[in-house]
Design an enzyme around this catalytic site. Structure first.
Site, PDB file in Angstrom:
ATOM      1  N   ILE A 151       0.844  -1.204   0.000  1.00 45.93           N
ATOM      2  CA  ILE A 151       0.000   0.000   0.000  1.00 45.93           C
ATOM      3  C   ILE A 151       0.875   1.249   0.000  1.00 45.93           C
ATOM      4  O   ILE A 151       0.631   2.198  -0.744  1.00 45.93           O
ATOM      5  CB  ILE A 151      -0.958   0.001   1.209  1.00 45.93           C
ATOM      6  CG1 ILE A 151      -1.928  -1.179   1.115  1.00 45.93           C
ATOM      7  CG2 ILE A 151      -1.723   1.324   1.288  1.00 45.93           C
ATOM      8  CD1 ILE A 151      -2.789  -1.375   2.345  1.00 45.93           C
ATOM      9  N   THR A 229      -4.949   5.094   7.580  1.00 40.62           N
ATOM     10  CA  THR A 229      -5.877   4.150   6.954  1.00 40.62           C
ATOM     11  C   THR A 229      -5.424   2.715   7.224  1.00 40.62           C
ATOM     12  O   THR A 229      -5.873   1.782   6.553  1.00 40.62           O
ATOM     13  CB  THR A 229      -5.969   4.379   5.429  1.00 40.62           C
ATOM     14  OG1 THR A 229      -4.645   4.299   4.874  1.00 40.62           O
ATOM     15  CG2 THR A 229      -6.572   5.726   5.107  1.00 40.62           C
ATOM     16  N   ARG A 231      -4.347   0.797  10.878  1.00 39.40           N
ATOM     17  CA  ARG A 231      -5.030   0.286  12.061  1.00 39.40           C
ATOM     18  C   ARG A 231      -4.992   1.342  13.148  1.00 39.40           C
ATOM     19  O   ARG A 231      -3.974   2.016  13.353  1.00 39.40           O
ATOM     20  CB  ARG A 231      -4.367  -1.001  12.568  1.00 39.40           C
ATOM     21  CG  ARG A 231      -4.727  -2.257  11.780  1.00 39.40           C
ATOM     22  CD  ARG A 231      -6.203  -2.617  11.933  1.00 39.40           C
ATOM     23  NE  ARG A 231      -6.549  -3.858  11.247  1.00 39.40           N
ATOM     24  CZ  ARG A 231      -6.939  -3.946   9.998  1.00 39.40           C
ATOM     25  NH1 ARG A 231      -6.995  -2.854   9.243  1.00 39.40           N
ATOM     26  NH2 ARG A 231      -7.264  -5.113   9.459  1.00 39.40           N
ATOM     27  N   ASP A 255      -9.405   6.705   8.851  1.00 39.89           N
ATOM     28  CA  ASP A 255     -10.363   5.686   8.415  1.00 39.89           C
ATOM     29  C   ASP A 255     -10.461   4.580   9.458  1.00 39.89           C
ATOM     30  O   ASP A 255     -11.281   3.679   9.328  1.00 39.89           O
ATOM     31  CB  ASP A 255      -9.930   5.100   7.071  1.00 39.89           C
ATOM     32  CG  ASP A 255     -11.006   4.200   6.470  1.00 39.89           C
ATOM     33  OD1 ASP A 255     -12.156   4.662   6.343  1.00 39.89           O
ATOM     34  OD2 ASP A 255     -10.700   3.041   6.131  1.00 39.89           O
ATOM     35  N   GLU A 260     -11.312  -0.194  17.492  1.00 44.12           N
ATOM     36  CA  GLU A 260     -11.910  -1.149  16.564  1.00 44.12           C
ATOM     37  C   GLU A 260     -11.311  -2.546  16.717  1.00 44.12           C
ATOM     38  O   GLU A 260     -10.890  -3.182  15.760  1.00 44.12           O
ATOM     39  CB  GLU A 260     -11.709  -0.679  15.118  1.00 44.12           C
ATOM     40  CG  GLU A 260     -12.474   0.566  14.773  1.00 44.12           C
ATOM     41  CD  GLU A 260     -12.192   1.005  13.337  1.00 44.12           C
ATOM     42  OE1 GLU A 260     -13.090   1.562  12.721  1.00 44.12           O
ATOM     43  OE2 GLU A 260     -11.067   0.792  12.860  1.00 44.12           O
TER      44      GLU A 260
END
Length: 332
Positions: A151, A229, A231, A255, A260
């Protein structure tokens, strides 16, 4: 071949039927378990998603099983050791959203640099004033990429197109790529001190937990922006909130959020089994929402038509290779 697909959606079913029409296919919307396995005990290949747990109890039900094809990157829902004992191949989808996440990263960067969200909120109320909407150019700015993997490299390519100066802190180094795209490898502290925009693209693990914390987030340039974007746990949320409250940071594009913990990989979010109300409660109570220079998207960077298609394409490719006796994306 007899191939069974679990946790499948209607649009996936139609595509798989078309691509694998020479084979006998069975589709199940539910997870694989001791009940659903009853009708497929003589099947050769099983394709699952992350909520289907395949352990010794499930495996012993099969008579002819040769392979398990998971439509996910992770494979800890499969008993790999037991599969190896039974000579059952296990394949996964190692990559599917590299450019997708990179493009979303730049969507957040452009939003922050040109205050798109503020402009939109203002104009839908009929207010066309430019007060407070002055942005900044990306050309000539320094972008610091933490993690120059699949990425991160896509981010570097895009940044190079914007004529940005590129720094990277990465445990793995590709000097040929760095030379081609004008990337300079530096230490983490050097990157934080000298970047106008810092963007995170490393994996989350024990070593990267709170990689950005109160110990080093203050090194960032005054007015710099942070984009995450990857973790949420890579950034200490308390340190980020304090840096924003003090006015040290110019903004943040997120993001992902630290809380989470239910999310192992992004594709989970599209499953009917994922408890989406947990994320809603998380967002409703999150302090970061109070900052007008913070943009939060709902862990959506991976979510494109093409990325989801690549998951199915890779799954089909994995199945075809297994049938031909070739190994592709075998996890062990």
């Amino acid at each position: 071949m007899k191939i069974a697909f679990f946790e499948i959606e209607d649009w996936e079913k139609d595509f798989l039927k078309n691509k694998l029409r020479k084979h006998k296919l069975a589709f199940f919307k539910d997870n694989i378990d001791e009940k659903t396995v009853e009708g497929i005990k003589d099947f050769d290949i099983v394709s699952i998603f992350i909520y289907s747990k395949i352990d010794e109890k499930i495996l012993k039900e099969f008579r002819n099983l040769t392979a398990i094809v998971t439509r996910s990157t992770g494979f800890d829902h499969i008993d790999i050791e037991e599969c190896m004992k039974r000579k059952i191949l296990v394949s996964n989808v190692p990559y599917y959203g590299e450019n997708t996440v990179a493009e979303h990263t730049f969507a957040l960067i452009l939003d922050l640099s040109r205050k798109i969200h503020k402009s939109y909120e203002r104009t839908i109320r009929g207010n066309f004033s430019l007060d407070g909407l002055r942005g900044f150019d990306l050309k000539g700015k320094v972008i610091g990429i933490i993690g120059l993997g699949h990425i991160g490299k896509h981010v570097a390519r895009i940044a190079n197109g914007f004529e940005m100066k590129i720094l990277s802190y990465s445990l793995t180094k590709d000097y040929k790529f760095a030379k081609e795209y004008n990337v300079n490898y530096v230490s983490l502290n050097n990157l934080l001190k000298n970047s106008d925009i810092v963007t995170i693209h490393c994996p989350y693990n024990k070593q990267t937990h709170h990689l950005l914390s109160s110990k080093n987030i203050e090194l960032m340039k005054k007015g710099a922006c942070l984009v995450n974007t990857a973790r949420g746990g890579i950034v200490d949320t308390n340190a980020l909130v304090k840096a924003l409250a003090k006015g040290n940071l110019g903004g943040a594009g997120l993001d992902v959020l630290e809380e989470e913990s239910l999310i192992k990989e992004e594709i989970q979010l599209l499953s009917k089994n994922f408890p989406k109300e947990n994320l809603q409660n998380l967002l409703e109570n999150h302090l970061l929402l109070t900052f007008d220079n913070v943009i939060i998207t709902p862990h959506n960077a991976f979510n494109s038509v093409e990325a989801l298609q690549r998951i199915l394409d890779t799954t089909i490719s994995n199945i075809e290779c297994i049938i031909k006796g070739k190994c592709k994306n075998i996890v062990k």
